[in-house]
Design a protein around this motif. Sequence first.
Motif, PDB file in Angstrom:
ATOM      1  N   ASN A  76      40.939  43.417  38.965  1.00 50.50           N
ATOM      2  CA  ASN A  76      40.429  44.461  39.280  1.00 50.50           C
ATOM      3  C   ASN A  76      39.589  44.298  40.720  1.00 50.50           C
ATOM      4  OD1 ASN A  76      40.883  46.090  37.169  1.00 50.50           O
ATOM      5  ND2 ASN A  76      38.975  45.846  36.180  1.00 50.50           N
ATOM      6  N   THR A 141      35.895  55.262  39.208  1.00 50.20           N
ATOM      7  CA  THR A 141      37.274  54.952  39.317  1.00 50.20           C
ATOM      8  C   THR A 141      37.326  53.681  40.380  1.00 50.20           C
ATOM      9  OG1 THR A 141      37.825  56.481  41.045  1.00 50.20           O
ATOM     10  CG2 THR A 141      38.008  57.019  38.533  1.00 50.20           C
ATOM     11  N   THR A 142      38.454  53.044  40.281  1.00 49.71           N
ATOM     12  CA  THR A 142      38.824  52.020  41.482  1.00 49.71           C
ATOM     13  C   THR A 142      38.772  52.533  42.768  1.00 49.71           C
ATOM     14  OG1 THR A 142      39.841  50.757  39.890  1.00 49.71           O
ATOM     15  CG2 THR A 142      40.060  50.205  42.152  1.00 49.71           C
ATOM     16  N   LEU A 145      35.346  53.193  44.152  1.00 48.21           N
ATOM     17  CA  LEU A 145      34.534  51.975  44.657  1.00 48.21           C
ATOM     18  C   LEU A 145      35.218  51.620  45.827  1.00 48.21           C
ATOM     19  CD1 LEU A 145      32.357  50.270  43.941  1.00 48.21           C
ATOM     20  CD2 LEU A 145      33.941  48.847  42.411  1.00 48.21           C
ATOM     21  N   SER A 221      31.174  52.147  38.951  1.00 43.18           N
ATOM     22  CA  SER A 221      32.590  51.635  38.101  1.00 43.18           C
ATOM     23  C   SER A 221      32.167  51.507  36.684  1.00 43.18           C
ATOM     24  CB  SER A 221      33.272  50.403  38.659  1.00 43.18           C
ATOM     25  OG  SER A 221      32.304  49.116  38.401  1.00 43.18           O
ATOM     26  N   TYR A 225      37.264  49.402  34.686  1.00 43.18           N
ATOM     27  CA  TYR A 225      37.384  49.404  36.209  1.00 43.18           C
ATOM     28  C   TYR A 225      36.589  48.463  36.733  1.00 43.18           C
ATOM     29  CZ  TYR A 225      40.620  53.581  35.277  1.00 43.18           C
ATOM     30  OH  TYR A 225      41.286  54.304  34.521  1.00 43.18           O
ATOM     31  N   GLN A 226      35.553  47.817  36.262  1.00 41.32           N
ATOM     32  CA  GLN A 226      34.539  46.942  36.797  1.00 41.32           C
ATOM     33  C   GLN A 226      35.235  46.034  37.437  1.00 41.32           C
ATOM     34  OE1 GLN A 226      32.060  46.510  33.161  1.00 41.32           O
ATOM     35  NE2 GLN A 226      30.665  48.228  33.915  1.00 41.32           N
TER      36      GLN A 226
END
Length: 281
Positions: A76, A141-142, A145, A221, A225-226
């Motif tokens: 991620n 969401t990715t 971020l 996130s 998704y973290q």
Amino acid sequence: MSLNRILIYGVLTLAAMFYLLPLLVMVITSLKDLEEIRNGTMLTLPQSLNFTAWDKAWSTACTGVSCEGLKGYFWNSVLIVVPAVLVSTILGALNGYVLTKWRFRGSNLFFGLLLIGTMIPFQVILLPMARTLGFLGIAGTTWGLILVHIIYGLAFTTLFFRNYYISVPSELVNAARIDGAGFWMIFYRIILPISTPILVVSIIWQFTQIWNDFLFGVVYSSGDYQPITVALNNLVNTSTGVKEYNVDMAAAIIAALPTLFVYIVAGKYFVRGLTAGAVKG
């Protein structure tokens, strides 16, 4: 060697040992089993190389409800860092190019206002950025971020490139204009080829800031998704039964390895790039 040089090397060696001691303790602890950790001291060397803690930290350690290790969160972070670094660096290069070689009315004021962005602490933009991501529909969401890191890092990359490009002779750009080269042609054929030192600076700076970030990661996130920093915090604070310090140490080293690798490989280029645009002429 003179006495002064011997003293300097001696002091530097002691300083290096002092700062490397925590890393040494982490590595030693990660290679021990729990029995060795309980019966020995922090600096006691492991009886044998045991990578069980590393395997567990990577693939089976619990980071809250999930017990799948750091593997997914590591990738991620890779998915977040790569586009965020590339986009913020490219936009910073374009901004620096425009602010030095294609000046417009109010460009100095614009640059001054942009510099304010380098002084704004993370906490100040949490709420307005959260509302913006919610409005765009990418909260949690990715991509959300990634956008946050691009926007926050743009002030720094612009500053780096602007200070570097101001030392590039304007005659190069003027000569290219006379020969019929346009904005993009000059940028790609003249400016970018001489920008390697400052490109390295920008990439290292952004990579380090984004990979090590925890606050934006934990706020913007969620779930799968973290980034790895958030997962590491969850792993260390999650315990079922006996506290596994060897797994915690292995996980911390795994999270830090990319930035350590970058600074070991390209650290000297970082210093060269920062000083390359320090003096004009």
